[in-house]
Every structure is written in structure tokens, then in C-alpha cells.
Design an enzyme around this catalytic site. Structure first.
Site, PDB file in Angstrom:
ATOM      1  N   SER A  99       0.834  -1.199   0.000  1.00 46.42           N
ATOM      2  CA  SER A  99       0.000   0.000   0.000  1.00 46.42           C
ATOM      3  C   SER A  99       0.878   1.261   0.000  1.00 46.42           C
ATOM      4  O   SER A  99       1.622   1.492  -0.944  1.00 46.42           O
ATOM      5  CB  SER A  99      -0.964  -0.033   1.189  1.00 46.42           C
ATOM      6  N   ASP A 195     -10.232  -4.910  -3.985  1.00 47.94           N
ATOM      7  CA  ASP A 195      -9.609  -3.910  -3.113  1.00 47.94           C
ATOM      8  C   ASP A 195     -10.482  -2.660  -3.080  1.00 47.94           C
ATOM      9  O   ASP A 195     -10.676  -1.995  -4.104  1.00 47.94           O
ATOM     10  CB  ASP A 195      -8.210  -3.574  -3.648  1.00 47.94           C
ATOM     11  N   HIS A 225      -7.911  -5.440   0.058  1.00 52.74           N
ATOM     12  CA  HIS A 225      -6.724  -4.615   0.272  1.00 52.74           C
ATOM     13  C   HIS A 225      -5.748  -5.250   1.252  1.00 52.74           C
ATOM     14  O   HIS A 225      -4.537  -5.054   1.137  1.00 52.74           O
ATOM     15  CB  HIS A 225      -7.130  -3.233   0.778  1.00 52.74           C
TER      16      HIS A 225
END
Length: 249
Positions: A99, A195, A225
Site C-alpha cells: 500500500s 480492493d 486490500h
């Protein structure tokens, strides 16, 4: 066992380092994540079993590191990552960025390519302060941010998420999708189709934007995610092993 590094900026960074063969692997976590997350712990176990050099750490304001989260920004956290890599590893490393860690790993790759042997991103979120937060703010929220220096957003994790004007303005100085980005080493990008935080289109944008002769994007249907199911964790390990095998040192 957790150790601590004091950076040149005076920030106290928590980390754990495993000795082993190279190229080493460095895990860079996400926004408000820490090195006790499922991916970091799974990779620690894998690295120990493989006798692979491994480093995980907490950015300032995250986990066991010093500082307040609300006082940090992308530039601070990228500097923390670079300080840890510089002080605690030797030679080029395989960076595994999750991320926000994907964005930070790209900043390191751009500024210090000599320290990068390969790159694995997991739901990479480059430029998310601009493309995600700022783009999603209402006019009222933008006004509040400019007037008060911060804005509070509802969070599914409990207390509201405080976003500061410094975070947004600093992020604009660290964008990676607004200029050419060469990645002259093996790069593997992993992205889940379910996600809710990082759109699949961002993964395609990143793939289209970067240049290099060994870059691949893998989409996992239904993965969210967190990308932490047993199948996703196994895929992360297999992907790192693929990068390690293709590293040119």
C-alpha cells in the site's frame, strides 16, 4: 526481538533484523500499519526458514516507533525507510512495499536505485494523498483543511482519521506518477480485484507509467486490500522468490 534506531532526524524507529543470505528483503508497511501485521510476520517466518536476510520496521508514529502519527507525512516516512535501509542492510535489497509502502519503495527506487535489487508491490498506492484523499474531499473538507490545518474523517477502525494539511502538501512534493520512473530491476506488482482502498485502475496506471525490461502485474480475483489470505500470503512469498532468482547483482 525489537531493536531501535535513532535516525539523523532524531526519530526513534523500531525494527527487527534477521541475518542471512542476500539479497536481503525489506518489508515496507502501509499507512497506519505496523510490523506486527500478517504480511510482515509471514515474511519473517519465511525469511528465517530460508536463512534470508530480512528487515521489518515501523515508521515514526506507527507501531512501537516514537512520534505522533498525526505529525508525520510521506517525506518523513520515506526518510525513516531510507535511514533503516542505509543503517541496517548491506548492498542492494529486494523491497516489498504494501500500500503506502509501495509508494515509499518507488521513492527509494527513484532516489537510490543502487540500493534496490528488486521490487515487489502489494496493492501499491502511489500518490494516494492526492489521488485518494485530496481528490475525494468535498469543498467543505478542503476549506476546513486549509483553515484549520487538519480534517477528521470517519474510520471503520474506531477513532476518526486525522489528516493534516502538511500530509497533503508534502505528498504533492513526493508524487511519482507525474514524471518518468525507470525501474531497471525485476518488478512484480500484486493487486486484488476486490480492493476497496486502492482501485485496480491504479495498478494499471502504475504498470503503464514505469519503464523497465522485467515488470509484471498480477491481479488476484476477489482479493481485498489486506491481501493476507493464506493464498495471498503464499503468492507474496512465491513472488519474492521469483524476484530473488531474477536479481542481477
Amino acid at each position: 526481538m525489537t531493536d531501535f534506531l535513532t535516525t539523523d532526524a532524531g526519530r526513534r524507529i523500531a525494527y527487527e533484523r534477521l541475518d542471512g543470505q542476500g539479497p536481503g528483503v525489506v518489508f515496507l508497511g502501509g499507512f497506519r500499519s505496523d510490523m506486527q501485521g500478517a504480511k510482515a510476520l509471514h515474511l519473517r517466518e519465511w525469511a528465517a526458514a530460508q536463512w534470508r536476510s530480512f528487515l521489518r520496521f515501523d515508521y515514526s508514529g506507527h507501531g512501537e516507533s516514537g512520534g505522533a502519527f498525526e505529525e508525520g507525512c510521506i517525506g518523513d516516512w520515506a526518510a525513516d525507510a531510507l535511514a533503516a535501509i542505509t543503517a541496517l542492510t548491506e548492498g542492494p535489497q529486494v523491497l516489498v512495499g504494501s500500500s503506502m509502502g509501495g509508494w515509499i519503495s518507488l521513492l527509494i527506487a527513484r532516489g537510490h536505485p543502487e540500493r534496490v535489487a528488486g521490487l515487489v508491490t502489494i496493492a501499491a498506492a502511489p500518490d494516494f494523498t492526492e489521488r485518494g484523499f485530496w481528490a475525494g474531499f468535498s469543498e467543505e473538507q478542503r476549506g476546513e483543511l486549509n483553515r484549520d490545518g487538519q480534517v477528521a474523517l470517519p474510520s471503520e477502525y474506531g477513532a476518526p482519521l486525522i489528516l493534516t494539511r502538511r500530509l497533503i502538501e508534502d505528498g504533492r512534493q513526493r508524487l511519482v506518477l507525474d514524471q518518468p520512473l525507470a525501474l531497471p530491476f525485476p518488478v512484480r506488482m500484486l493487486q486484488g480485484t476486490a480492493d476497496a482502498d486502492v482501485p485496480v485502475s491504479w495498478a494499471h496506471d502504475l504498470l503503464d507509467h514505469v519503464s523497465g525490461d522485467d515488470i509484471r502485474l498480477t491481479l488476484v480475483k476477489g482479493a481485498d486490500h489486506r491481501f493476507s489470505s493464506p493464498a495471498c500470503l503464499s503468492l507474496i512469498v512465491a513472488t519474492i522468490e521469483d524476484v530473488v532468482q531474477n536479481v542481477r547483482l
